[in-house]
Write an enzyme that holds these catalytic residues in place. Structure first.
Site: not given
Length: 287
Positions: A25, A49, A164, A168, A213, A218
């Site tokens: 991403g 990953q 979330y 942020k 963003p 993604t």
């Protein structure tokens, strides 16, 4: 066309960049872009990953190391920074706290465990990455660029993304205060948004701001779309397409490379006078 073909790789800067969540991403795009800008790259990501890190290695030209790291564990972050300096030299100039998670639930369905996981990754992981990177930069005495993943949610929250959005908002606040405290060391702080201990980074020689963003193409946004589809009783893909159509004024979904361009600018000399900012890169979605 691969990322490496988009522009000529610049000569080595003799500096390194540490990127958490750098295997896919936005993190992948940032790792590739900074490598093209001449930085040696240290990618820190979770064990699952590993295969995706391998794909990044095939594309990057220059020095790259990677290690398994869970940002929920401060000791692993500290070890990751130390291993980066050991392998790439005491020239850490860019740190990108990109690792993050988005969990989608109405607030009344959020359990303490659900909230704690998001806080540990998005806030504690973010703060500790910044602090350990800053300590190394202060020790080196060369200044640096510390960047982190904000979001348009750093300015405006959304239903079903409550924890979330709260994390942020915290990213935005920490970006401002760390920029104030570390300016005297020549460190600029900005933002545009594993379980296995890192006992050994795999060394592979193959050659103070936040970025915010909006809707990015993604796997994270695929997850958001799927969860919103359940909540809103619509088909998968529709939640994302509706928001792109109605919110993004530039008429297209954002690509990870769009975010990487901003990170590249903030890490460059052209961004030297910018600090303490959480800069939106959202195609007008926050308007």
């Amino acid at each position: 066309m691969s990322q490496s073909q988009l522009s000529t790789v610049k000569p080595s800067l003799g500096r390194s960049a540490f990127v958490t969540g750098g295997a896919q991403g936005i993190g992948r795009a940032i790792s590739l872009r900074l490598a093209r800008d001449g930085y040696d790259i240290s990618i820190a990501d979770i064990a699952s990953q590993k295969d995706k890190v391998g794909e990044v290695i095939k594309v990057i030209e220059g020095m790259l190391i990677w290690g398994v790291l869970d940002v929920r564990d401060a000791k692993q972050i500290e070890a990751g920074i130390a291993e980066t300096v050991e392998k790439l030299g005491p020239n850490l100039f860019v740190s990108v706290a990109n690792a993050g998670v988005t969990q989608v639930k109405p607030l009344l369905e959020c359990t303490p465990e659900f909230i704690e996981n998001e806080v540990r990754i998005n806030i504690l992981g973010f703060m500790n990455t910044h602090i350990f990177a800053a300590k190394q930069m202060v020790k080196q005495g060369l200044g640096g660029r510390i960047l982190g993943a904000g979001s348009i949610a750093s300015y405006r929250t959304a239903e079903n993304l409550g924890p979330y959005g709260a994390t942020k908002f915290a990213v935005r606040g920490f970006t401002e205060v760390s920029a104030k405290e570390w300016a005297e060391y020549g460190i600029r702080v900005n933002g545009s948004s594993s379980r296995t201990p890192p006992d050994a980074f795999t060394h592979l020689r193959r050659r103070r701001t936040a970025y915010a963003p909006g809707i990015v193409d993604t796997p994270m946004w695929d997850h958001i779309d799927a969860e919103l589809a359940k909540i809103e009783n619509i088909s998968i893909g529709e939640a994302k397409s509706q928001r792109v159509k109605h919110d993004i004024k530039l008429g297209r979904i954002q690509e990870p490379e769009d975010v990487a361009k901003l990170v590249s600018f903030l890490a460059s000399e052209e961004g030297e006078y910018i600090t303490g900012q959480t800069i939106k890169t959202c195609g007008g979605a926050s308007l």
